[in-house]
Design a protein around this motif. Sequence first.
Motif, PDB file in Angstrom:
ATOM      1  N   ASP A 142       0.233   9.167  16.772  1.00 35.23           N
ATOM      2  CA  ASP A 142       0.348   8.002  15.893  1.00 35.23           C
ATOM      3  C   ASP A 142       1.276   6.946  16.474  1.00 35.23           C
ATOM      4  O   ASP A 142       1.056   5.742  16.277  1.00 35.23           O
ATOM      5  CB  ASP A 142       0.860   8.429  14.516  1.00 35.23           C
ATOM      6  CG  ASP A 142      -0.184   9.194  13.715  1.00 35.23           C
ATOM      7  OD1 ASP A 142      -1.374   9.119  14.080  1.00 35.23           O
ATOM      8  OD2 ASP A 142       0.185   9.870  12.743  1.00 35.23           O
ATOM      9  N   ARG A 146      -0.382   3.414  16.556  1.00 35.40           N
ATOM     10  CA  ARG A 146      -0.080   2.754  15.280  1.00 35.40           C
ATOM     11  C   ARG A 146      -0.359   1.257  15.335  1.00 35.40           C
ATOM     12  O   ARG A 146       0.049   0.554  16.249  1.00 35.40           O
ATOM     13  CB  ARG A 146       1.358   3.032  14.846  1.00 35.40           C
ATOM     14  CG  ARG A 146       2.441   2.457  15.726  1.00 35.40           C
ATOM     15  CD  ARG A 146       3.808   2.999  15.338  1.00 35.40           C
ATOM     16  NE  ARG A 146       4.295   2.469  14.085  1.00 35.40           N
ATOM     17  CZ  ARG A 146       5.080   1.407  13.970  1.00 35.40           C
ATOM     18  NH1 ARG A 146       5.440   0.718  15.050  1.00 35.40           N
ATOM     19  NH2 ARG A 146       5.504   1.015  12.791  1.00 35.40           N
ATOM     20  N   ASN A 194      -2.221  -1.483   9.073  1.00 38.03           N
ATOM     21  CA  ASN A 194      -3.446  -1.120   8.375  1.00 38.03           C
ATOM     22  C   ASN A 194      -3.206  -1.267   6.877  1.00 38.03           C
ATOM     23  O   ASN A 194      -2.413  -0.522   6.288  1.00 38.03           O
ATOM     24  CB  ASN A 194      -3.838   0.326   8.726  1.00 38.03           C
ATOM     25  CG  ASN A 194      -5.173   0.736   8.144  1.00 38.03           C
ATOM     26  OD1 ASN A 194      -5.407   0.579   6.954  1.00 38.03           O
ATOM     27  ND2 ASN A 194      -6.047   1.275   8.983  1.00 38.03           N
ATOM     28  N   SER A 249      -5.016  -0.528   4.363  1.00 40.15           N
ATOM     29  CA  SER A 249      -5.413   0.651   3.602  1.00 40.15           C
ATOM     30  C   SER A 249      -4.330   1.722   3.641  1.00 40.15           C
ATOM     31  O   SER A 249      -3.991   2.321   2.617  1.00 40.15           O
ATOM     32  CB  SER A 249      -6.728   1.206   4.152  1.00 40.15           C
ATOM     33  OG  SER A 249      -7.097   2.392   3.473  1.00 40.15           O
ATOM     34  N   LEU A 250      -3.782   1.973   4.848  1.00 39.60           N
ATOM     35  CA  LEU A 250      -2.716   2.967   4.965  1.00 39.60           C
ATOM     36  C   LEU A 250      -1.492   2.558   4.159  1.00 39.60           C
ATOM     37  O   LEU A 250      -0.835   3.387   3.516  1.00 39.60           O
ATOM     38  CB  LEU A 250      -2.321   3.154   6.434  1.00 39.60           C
ATOM     39  CG  LEU A 250      -3.201   4.053   7.303  1.00 39.60           C
ATOM     40  CD1 LEU A 250      -2.581   4.212   8.681  1.00 39.60           C
ATOM     41  CD2 LEU A 250      -3.394   5.417   6.664  1.00 39.60           C
ATOM     42  N   GLN A 302      -2.167   3.241   0.559  1.00 37.26           N
ATOM     43  CA  GLN A 302      -2.088   4.681   0.308  1.00 37.26           C
ATOM     44  C   GLN A 302      -0.645   5.155   0.265  1.00 37.26           C
ATOM     45  O   GLN A 302      -0.265   6.000  -0.558  1.00 37.26           O
ATOM     46  CB  GLN A 302      -2.849   5.437   1.398  1.00 37.26           C
ATOM     47  CG  GLN A 302      -4.350   5.286   1.366  1.00 37.26           C
ATOM     48  CD  GLN A 302      -5.017   5.948   2.561  1.00 37.26           C
ATOM     49  OE1 GLN A 302      -4.567   6.994   3.031  1.00 37.26           O
ATOM     50  NE2 GLN A 302      -6.080   5.348   3.048  1.00 37.26           N
ATOM     51  N   GLY A 303       0.161   4.597   1.160  1.00 40.45           N
ATOM     52  CA  GLY A 303       1.566   4.977   1.202  1.00 40.45           C
ATOM     53  C   GLY A 303       2.288   4.615  -0.090  1.00 40.45           C
ATOM     54  O   GLY A 303       3.064   5.427  -0.631  1.00 40.45           O
ATOM     55  N   ARG A 357       1.265   7.064  -2.804  1.00 42.85           N
ATOM     56  CA  ARG A 357       1.891   8.382  -2.663  1.00 42.85           C
ATOM     57  C   ARG A 357       3.341   8.361  -3.098  1.00 42.85           C
ATOM     58  O   ARG A 357       3.839   9.317  -3.706  1.00 42.85           O
ATOM     59  CB  ARG A 357       1.785   8.870  -1.214  1.00 42.85           C
ATOM     60  CG  ARG A 357       0.400   9.284  -0.769  1.00 42.85           C
ATOM     61  CD  ARG A 357      -0.141  10.433  -1.619  1.00 42.85           C
ATOM     62  NE  ARG A 357       0.563  11.675  -1.432  1.00 42.85           N
ATOM     63  CZ  ARG A 357       0.205  12.609  -0.528  1.00 42.85           C
ATOM     64  NH1 ARG A 357      -0.838  12.418   0.244  1.00 42.85           N
ATOM     65  NH2 ARG A 357       0.887  13.735  -0.440  1.00 42.85           N
ATOM     66  N   LEU A 383       3.421   6.711   5.924  1.00 42.35           N
ATOM     67  CA  LEU A 383       2.224   5.869   5.981  1.00 42.35           C
ATOM     68  C   LEU A 383       2.594   4.388   6.067  1.00 42.35           C
ATOM     69  O   LEU A 383       1.924   3.616   6.757  1.00 42.35           O
ATOM     70  CB  LEU A 383       1.346   6.115   4.749  1.00 42.35           C
ATOM     71  CG  LEU A 383       0.591   7.447   4.715  1.00 42.35           C
ATOM     72  CD1 LEU A 383      -0.046   7.656   3.341  1.00 42.35           C
ATOM     73  CD2 LEU A 383      -0.471   7.504   5.803  1.00 42.35           C
ATOM     74  N   GLY A 402       3.066   3.598   9.498  1.00 37.06           N
ATOM     75  CA  GLY A 402       1.912   3.821  10.363  1.00 37.06           C
ATOM     76  C   GLY A 402       1.756   5.238  10.874  1.00 37.06           C
ATOM     77  O   GLY A 402       1.018   5.468  11.833  1.00 37.06           O
ATOM     78  N   LYS A 423       0.711   9.276   9.963  1.00 40.29           N
ATOM     79  CA  LYS A 423       0.066  10.200   9.035  1.00 40.29           C
ATOM     80  C   LYS A 423       0.724  11.574   9.170  1.00 40.29           C
ATOM     81  O   LYS A 423       0.390  12.355  10.067  1.00 40.29           O
ATOM     82  CB  LYS A 423      -1.432  10.295   9.333  1.00 40.29           C
ATOM     83  CG  LYS A 423      -2.188   8.994   9.124  1.00 40.29           C
ATOM     84  CD  LYS A 423      -3.671   9.158   9.462  1.00 40.29           C
ATOM     85  CE  LYS A 423      -4.437   7.862   9.285  1.00 40.29           C
ATOM     86  NZ  LYS A 423      -5.862   8.004   9.647  1.00 40.29           N
TER      87      LYS A 423
END
Length: 377
Positions: A156, A160, A163, A165-166, A169-170, A173, A236, A239, A241
Amino acid sequence: MEILLIILGVSFLLLVPAWLLPEKWQMAPIMIATAILLGYYSPSSLLILASTSILNFYLLKHIPSLTTATLLVVIQLSCIFLFFKMDYAVIFGVGEKGILPLGLSYYSFRQIHYALEVYKKTSLGKHGLWEYMSYLFFLPTILIGPINRFQNFHRDLKRRRWNNSLFSQGMERILYGFVKIVVLGNYLFSYKLNNFALGLEDSYLWLASYLKMFRFAANAYVQFAGFSDVAIGLSLLFGFKVMENFNSPFIATNIADFWNRWHISLSEWCRDYVFYPFLGMTRNARISIIMSMLALAGWHEISLRYLLWGSMHAIAINLWHRYNNTPMQVAIAKIPLLQKCLGIGITLHFVMLSFILTNEVDLEASWETYKILFFLN
């Protein structure tokens, strides 16, 4: 909780430089912030992490015998870990009883993982000390896990890119993590359910004891899983995962399945670096399971109660493997719903009962709780 909020706040401040600085310097603010945080809250931890990471990296690079270098790294880190875990630090006046240097349990196991992967000549990608230090001084996972692997982090690190989307998501979470910690853990289980159980003690002692057993197990899960969610979410944002650490462990249908779902990073560490080596040496899976569970218990605490807790789980896993594929298991498997309900019920109650050993103040108190639950009082 306080230090989690500090890590969260500092991480948000670091997002801008971590993405806008020239690529080769983007990890520098994260590493510096980690060092400052450790230096402020636990100077001994900063000293241990900085010295061992640099020393061990060069031991593995420059000692001609890779076996000797790996042994030196593993023995050195194990001795430091045991020195604090067994409270020898108190005797020498460099620590407080029962208090580990911040993050020691995580970064010592990460370093052992790295050393053993180097020994096995696993492909770790082209890297130097800077990438290795970036891995060990990564703020989101330094204190609360998971015990992430170097290969994934390094991949990563090289790939990296921003993003949306990431990032989204982060943030989700992190929110989920705080809901687990604050709403479910602190309010529902630690406050409401605990007070309800205490109110039942005089009239319904068995029910109160059962609810207290359930409360501890449920709270332990949502707190630990919540902290892991925050760490994964923060990673996330930067960058990275990071591996999952929990996967609905209380719907596990057997005890082996439970350990594939609970504290996944630690159970996989014990599988790869304890179970498989002992299996190779002894050709005995039962002994290897016992050693793995004792190592896992020792990671939490080196004491008689955790030794018993680890032994209970080792025995249960061995019994499960002996039971699996027997005529009784095959017969029950013909009714999938029955098999699932029985499996979840038995596994959940075994786990909750085992947690009594780690929840009560001593073994005598644990025994008193067991007597109440099994109508022996």
